[in-house]
Design an enzyme around this catalytic site. Structure first.
Site, short mmCIF file in Angstrom:
data_model
loop_
_atom_site.label_atom_id
_atom_site.label_comp_id
_atom_site.label_asym_id
_atom_site.label_seq_id
_atom_site.Cartn_x
_atom_site.Cartn_y
_atom_site.Cartn_z
N HIS A 173 -12.39 -13.38 5.92
CA HIS A 173 -11.34 -14.24 6.47
C HIS A 173 -11.93 -15.01 7.65
O HIS A 173 -12.25 -14.41 8.68
CB HIS A 173 -10.13 -13.40 6.89
N GLU A 229 -11.11 -14.59 11.49
CA GLU A 229 -11.22 -13.26 12.11
C GLU A 229 -12.57 -13.12 12.82
O GLU A 229 -13.41 -12.28 12.48
CB GLU A 229 -10.99 -12.19 11.06
N HIS A 278 -12.91 -6.58 9.64
CA HIS A 278 -11.81 -7.55 9.76
C HIS A 278 -11.28 -7.57 11.19
O HIS A 278 -11.71 -6.79 12.04
CB HIS A 278 -10.67 -7.17 8.81
N GLU A 321 -10.82 -2.51 11.12
CA GLU A 321 -9.99 -3.53 11.76
C GLU A 321 -10.16 -3.45 13.27
O GLU A 321 -10.19 -2.35 13.84
CB GLU A 321 -8.51 -3.32 11.42
#
Length: 459
Positions: free
Chosen positions: A204, A207, A302, A376
Site C-alpha cells: 500500500h 503506508e 504495513h 502493523e
C-alpha cells in the site's frame, strides 16, 4: 474515473503573503486548493489513480508566506473518516528549510470535527505559522519515496558487503525496479538446514511507516552488531522492500497505477497487471518447495490509521487446533513485546476475516508451511507505560528514528525466536491462543476442532 493531476506552482508568483501550492513531485498528492479567506484554505486530496475510492495520503509544499504569517489548512475530502485524529492522538508532519527533518505538528494546532459547511463531513484542520517565504512541506505521515529507496540501496550496494546481494526481481507496469535483497553470511550453503526469512513492505503506497521500519531492519542486518552477525549466519533473508513502486511514485494511498489494491490480488495475480505480486508469490512458493531450504517466517509490513502502537496479525489454520502449533505462533509477538515499548499484545490478533482474503498473509498462510504475519505500525503514535512504576500511560508521536528502532527490535526478536526454536531460550506465555482471537475466529476454531475430533473418532 480517471487520473486527476496535482496542483503546481503558478508561472508567475503573486505578491508575498499569497500562498502558492505544489504537489507535482514524487509521492506528492494535492488535487485542488480553494482559498476561503486570506488565512484559510480548503485542500482536496487527489484520489488514487483509476480509483476514486481512496483519498487519504497527502503530501504538498507551499511557499511565498510573509514572515510569521498564520494559516489554517482544512483537509476536506478524506475517504477514511474514522482515524486516530478523532481520538486526538494523531498529527500530520511538517518540514521546512530551517529544520531539515520531519516533525509532528503540535496537537494544540490540530482540530478534527464535523463541518456543516462541508456537507457534515469530518474535516482535519491544522494551523501553522510560517517563519519565512521559503518552501514548507506537509504530509499525512513521514514520506519515504521510491527515489529515496533507490539512492539508499545504491549506497548499500556500493559498500560491497559479501553478505549483501541486490537483484532486480521484476519491473512494474511503468518499468520501475522491484528490488530483491538477499542478506546471508553463507549464500552457498544449502544442505538441508538453511532457514529462510521473507519480508515485504509497501504494498500500500501511502503506508510510508512500513518503509521506515524496513529501513531499520536492513540497516541493522548489515551492521557490525554481534546479533546482526549471528542473524546473518543462522538465517537467509529475502527482502522485497517496496512491492508497489508505481503507487508510491504517484502519491497513491492504497492502489497501483491501474487502480488495483495489490494486497487483494495474491490469490490470482496477473503477471502483467500485478507483476510484483506475481513474482513474489512464485519466489515464496519456490523456496518453500525446495527441500534444501526451510522457510520459517514470512512477514508483510504495513501501517495502520485507526490504532496506535505496533502489533502483529496472524492466521488461524487447521493446525492451530494443536497446542504446540498455537504456542509457536505466539512466540514472535511476545518476543517483540519484550524488546519494544511500542509493541501492543492487546492489538495482536489471529483472524480469519473474509475481508482479508486475498492478502499476502492469508494467501501465503494457506500455501506455505511457515508462519505468516502482518506487522502493523501506527501512522501516528504509540501508548506506553512510563518507568515510574505507577502504571501511568503516555502517548508518544512516532518519528523516523522510532520507526527504524522498531526495525532493529524486530530483528532482535527474530534472533530470540531462533534460540527458542533451538531449545536455547524458554518462552513463558501467560495468555492462551484463544484470547488473541476475535469472536468470529473463535467460532471458526471450535468448528475446526470438532471436525478434527470427528475425523479421529472415525478412524
Amino acid at each position: 474515473m480517471g487520473y486527476v493531476g496535482n496542483v503546481s506552482y503558478p508561472d508567475t508568483i503573486p505578491g508575498q503573503g499569497n500562498l502558492v501550492f505544489e504537489a507535482s513531485f514524487e509521492s506528492g498528492n494535492l488535487g485542488r486548493v480553494d482559498k476561503v479567506s486570506c488565512s484559510e484554505y480548503d485542500l482536496f486530496i487527489r484520489p488514487d489513480t483509476l480509483n476514486n475510492k481512496y483519498r487519504v495520503w497527502f503530501y504538498f509544499e507551499c511557499k511565498n508566506a510573509s514572515e510569521n504569517q498564520r494559516a489554517i489548512f482544512n483537509i476536506v475530502n478524506f475517504s477514511k473518516q474514522r482515524t486516530l485524529f478523532e481520538m486526538g492522538i494523531a498529527a500530520p508532519v511538517v518540514k521546512s528549510n530551517a529544520q531539515n527533518s520531519w516533525a509532528r505538528i503540535p496537537s494544540r494546532h490540530i482540530y478534527y470535527y464535523r463541518s456543516s459547511q462541508h456537507n457534515d463531513r469530518w474535516i482535519l484542520s491544522f494551523a501553522f505559522i510560517f517563519e519565512s517565504p521559503d518552501p514548507v512541506q506537509f504530509a499525512y505521515c513521514i514520506p519515504y519515496t521510491y527515489g529515496q529507496m533507490q539512492i539508499w540501496l545504491n549506497e548499500l550496494e556500493s559498500r560491497k558487503y559479501p553478505f549483501f546481494h541486490r537483484d532486480l526481481l521484476v519491473q512494474t507496469v511503468q518499468k520501475r525496479r522491484v528490488d530483491l535483497i538477499t542478506i546471508d553470511a553463507t549464500p552457498d550453503t544449502f544442505q538441508g538446514s538453511k532457514k529462510m526469512i521473507f519480508l515485504t513492505a509497501r504494498v500500500h503506497p501511502g503506508e510510508s511507516p512500513s518503509s521506515h521500519v524496513m529501513h531499520g531492519i536492513i540497516e541493522f542486518l548489515v551492521s557490525k552488531d554481534d546479533r546482526a552477525q549471528k542473524l546473518r549466519k543462522v538465517y537467509c533473508f529475502k527482502i522485497i522492500p517496496m512491492l508497489n513502486p508505481d503507487g508510491v511514485f504517484l502519491g497513491n494511498y492504497r492502489c497501483s497505477l491501474m487502480g488495483h489494491d495489490l494486497n487483494r490480488m495474491w490469490r490470482t495475480p496477473s503477471d502483467w497487471a500485478h507483476p510484483s505480486i506475481y513474482a513474489v508469490k512464485n519466489l515464496l512458493t519456490q523456496y518453500d518447495n525446495n527441500p534444501q531450504a526451510q522457510t520459517v517466517i514470512y512477514v508483510d509490513l504495513h501501517a495502520h490509521s485507526q490504532k496506535p502502537n505496533c502489533f502483529l496479525y496472524g492466521n488461524v489454520n487447521m493446525s492451530a487446533v494443536e497446542e504446540k502449533s498455537t504456542f509457536r505462533q505466539l512466540w514472535l509477538p511476545h518476543l517483540l513485546a519484550d524488546l519494544s515499548e511500542d509493541y501492543s499484545l492487546e492489538f495482536t490478533q489471529f483472524n480469519t476475516d473474509v475481508e482479508k482474503a486475498g492478502t499476502g498473509r492469508r494467501t501465503m498462510g494457506d500455501l506455505l508451511s511457515c508462519l505468516c504475519y502482518t506487522l502493523e505500525v501506527s501512522f501516528f503514535s504509540y501508548r506506553h507505560t512510563d518507568s515510574s512504576g505507577n502504571g501511568i500511560q503516555h502517548c508518544t508521536p512516532y518519528l523516523q528514528y522510532k520507526y527504524e528502532a522498531l526495525g532493529e527490535a524486530f530483528c532482535r526478536a527474530l534472533l530470540n525466536f531462533y534460540e527458542a526454536d533451538c531449545g536455547l531460550r524458554e518462552i513463558v506465555l501467560e495468555r492462551p491462543f484463544k484470547t488473541f482471537l476475535p469472536a468470529r475466529a473463535q467460532k471458526t476454531l471450535k468448528k475446526q476442532a470438532r471436525k478434527v475430533i470427528q475425523t479421529v473418532m472415525m478412524k
